[in-house]
Design an enzyme around this catalytic site. Structure first.
Site, short mmCIF file in Angstrom:
data_model
loop_
_atom_site.label_atom_id
_atom_site.label_comp_id
_atom_site.label_asym_id
_atom_site.label_seq_id
_atom_site.Cartn_x
_atom_site.Cartn_y
_atom_site.Cartn_z
N ALA A 1 0.78 -1.14 -0.15
CA ALA A 1 -0.09 0.06 0.02
C ALA A 1 0.82 1.38 -0.06
O ALA A 1 0.42 2.23 -0.62
CB ALA A 1 -0.96 -0.09 1.32
N ALA B 1 1.93 1.72 -3.47
CA ALA B 1 0.91 2.09 -4.31
C ALA B 1 0.62 3.84 -4.22
O ALA B 1 0.50 4.52 -4.97
CB ALA B 1 -0.44 1.29 -3.87
N GLU B 2 0.68 4.14 -2.85
CA GLU B 2 0.17 5.41 -2.50
C GLU B 2 1.43 6.38 -2.97
O GLU B 2 1.42 7.54 -3.37
CB GLU B 2 -0.07 5.73 -1.10
CG GLU B 2 -0.32 7.00 -0.86
CD GLU B 2 -1.23 7.24 0.38
OE1 GLU B 2 -1.58 8.61 0.63
OE2 GLU B 2 -1.76 6.52 1.10
N SER B 3 2.75 5.95 -2.88
CA SER B 3 3.95 6.69 -3.32
C SER B 3 3.62 7.05 -4.71
O SER B 3 4.04 8.11 -5.22
CB SER B 3 5.06 6.00 -3.06
OG SER B 3 5.17 6.07 -1.42
N SER C 1 0.57 9.18 -5.70
CA SER C 1 0.67 10.59 -5.24
C SER C 1 1.72 11.35 -6.24
O SER C 1 1.23 12.41 -6.45
CB SER C 1 1.28 10.72 -3.88
OG SER C 1 0.05 10.11 -2.82
#
Length: 141
Positions: free
Chosen positions: A59, A62-64, A67
């Site tokens: 996660a 994925a968020e990195s 964003s």
């Protein structure tokens, strides 16, 4: 200034210094007109106690990448980007090698964005499917 693949990747990787991305060894590795790809090594730093890739590390990858994709494709001279929500469906375990996260937009609005992030392994097996929503807010002058 014209953004080149090399300058976008260099800028993203430079911004990762002294952050969670550096701790997890997340590296932006590919960029195109409508996508961004990052990779992360699968080793003991990102394992669950039983020696497989931790869903939280997935996660974070994925968020990195999501964003950064929002940051790259949005007017960040006048706006800043923040994550609103992330979901992750983990489909397969990984114990070694790299995982790759490819972020593409499902929706690119002026204020909100929705990204699809596919996590694959070295053999292009689908490991996780993530969705990330971000918001672009005006910078205070």
């Amino acid at each position: 200034m014209q953004l080149t693949k090399e300058s976008v990747l260099a800028q993203a990787n430079k911004a990762s210094k002294n952050t969670l991305m550096e701790t997890l060894n997340i590296e932006m590795v590919d960029y195109g007109e409508d996508f961004l790809v990052a990779r992360m090594p699968v080793d003991s730093r990102v394992y669950q106690p039983d020696g497989v890739l931790h869903g939280g590390a997935t996660a974070a990858l994925a968020e990195s990448v999501g964003s950064f994709a929002s940051h790259i494709f949005i007017d960040t001279e006048n706006k800043f980007v923040r994550g609103l929500e992330i979901t992750a469906n983990h489909l397969k375990s990984v114990t070694e090698g790299f995982v790759y996260a490819k972020a593409t937009f499902l929706h690119k609005g002026r204020t909100t964005q929705l990204l699809d992030i596919r996590i694959t392994d070295d053999h292009d097996n689908l490991i996780s499917i993530c969705k990330l929503s971000t918001i672009s807010l005006p910078k205070k002058k």
